[in-house]
Design an enzyme around this catalytic site. Sequence first.
Site, short mmCIF file in Angstrom:
data_model
loop_
_atom_site.label_atom_id
_atom_site.label_comp_id
_atom_site.label_asym_id
_atom_site.label_seq_id
_atom_site.Cartn_x
_atom_site.Cartn_y
_atom_site.Cartn_z
N SER A 142 42.03 43.69 40.15
CA SER A 142 42.34 45.13 40.18
C SER A 142 43.35 45.55 39.12
O SER A 142 44.20 46.41 39.37
CB SER A 142 42.81 45.55 41.58
OG SER A 142 41.76 45.34 42.52
N TRP A 169 32.50 41.53 32.41
CA TRP A 169 31.56 42.59 32.79
C TRP A 169 30.72 42.22 34.01
O TRP A 169 29.96 43.04 34.51
CB TRP A 169 30.64 42.94 31.61
CG TRP A 169 31.35 43.53 30.44
CD1 TRP A 169 32.70 43.82 30.34
CD2 TRP A 169 30.77 43.92 29.18
NE1 TRP A 169 32.97 44.36 29.11
CE2 TRP A 169 31.81 44.43 28.37
CE3 TRP A 169 29.48 43.88 28.67
CZ2 TRP A 169 31.59 44.90 27.09
CZ3 TRP A 169 29.25 44.35 27.39
CH2 TRP A 169 30.30 44.86 26.60
N LYS A 170 30.80 40.98 34.43
CA LYS A 170 30.02 40.51 35.59
C LYS A 170 28.54 40.86 35.40
O LYS A 170 28.04 40.82 34.29
CB LYS A 170 30.62 41.08 36.89
CG LYS A 170 32.13 40.79 36.98
CD LYS A 170 32.71 41.06 38.33
CE LYS A 170 34.20 40.71 38.32
NZ LYS A 170 34.87 40.91 39.58
N GLY A 206 38.04 43.08 35.48
CA GLY A 206 36.65 43.27 35.89
C GLY A 206 36.27 44.74 35.78
O GLY A 206 35.92 45.24 34.71
N GLY A 207 36.36 45.44 36.90
CA GLY A 207 35.91 46.84 36.99
C GLY A 207 36.37 47.72 35.84
O GLY A 207 35.58 48.47 35.26
P1 PGA Z 1 38.49 43.37 39.10
O1 PGA Z 1 37.86 41.91 38.81
O2 PGA Z 1 39.35 43.72 37.91
O3 PGA Z 1 37.32 44.28 39.26
O4 PGA Z 1 39.32 43.23 40.33
C1 PGA Z 1 38.61 40.89 38.20
C2 PGA Z 1 37.77 39.64 38.05
O5 PGA Z 1 36.98 39.34 38.94
O6 PGA Z 1 37.89 38.92 37.04
#
Ligand code: PGA
Length: 260
Positions: free
Chosen positions: A213, A10-11, A234-235
């Site tokens: 991504s 989730w950053k 991530g996103g």
């Molecule tokens: P993303 O990020 O899916 O938004 O590209 C992946 C990650 O940084 O682990």
Amino acid sequence: MRTPLIIGNWKMHATISEARALATGVRDGAKRLGDVEVVLCPPFTALAAVSEVLAGGPVGLGAQNCHYESSGAHTGEISPTMLVDLGVRTVLLGHSERRRDQGETDDLINRKVRAGLAHGVTPVLCVGETDEERRQGLTFTTVEGQLRAGLAGVPAEAVAGIVLAYEPVWAIGTGVNATPIQAVEVHGYLRGLLSELASKEIAQGVRILYGGSVKPDNTDALIAQAEIDGALVGGASLNAQSFVAIVEHAARASGGLKGD
Ligand code: PGA
């Protein structure tokens, strides 16, 4: 057979109430997990709340970083002991955003990997080349350096306790994922290195995730590759529906959703 693993990173997103809602959505949506392991990595501030939401269920709790000491005079840091206390069993280490923004070195990441292993928290060691490194033909050199340094001093049998994540920096948050072919050649290379560093048997058991991504509509093509053992998302992990859809794609690829 390696059990596929899907991790949501989730950053720096989600307040406590948002985190509760998101974790609840994933928990309820991922009931028919099938043979897939799922881990959520909320920010530190939401770990306790998410731990409560996930308690007793199959979705695991992970953290996005940790310090390498158990305690001490390290203002602003979080130790592996504190993470274990919260129910955390997985930790992301060496993410490219931390390498870039916090200047994390391979040596520091190596200490953290060893600390995670010592505390029973599975390290997810992230490696990956930048756009420029790929253009210069340095992809393998870069990931090899990161892997060797990240696992320095880790005994062969302990290598079995790690997860690797190949995350090309140019694919993170850009919407441009690596093609399955690009990912597979790096995964195969990394598995070869693991054979050398540990043993062929151990290397065969280590899961190597792809990250960068990953979305519901590209999961099938990536997961269909025998060398891709799951995803670091991530996103698309910030929306319960899209994250659960990714988990379902992985579950189908690994032999069907429960109840199908
Ligand atoms: P993303 O990020 O899916 O938004 O590209 C992946 C990650 O940084 O682990």
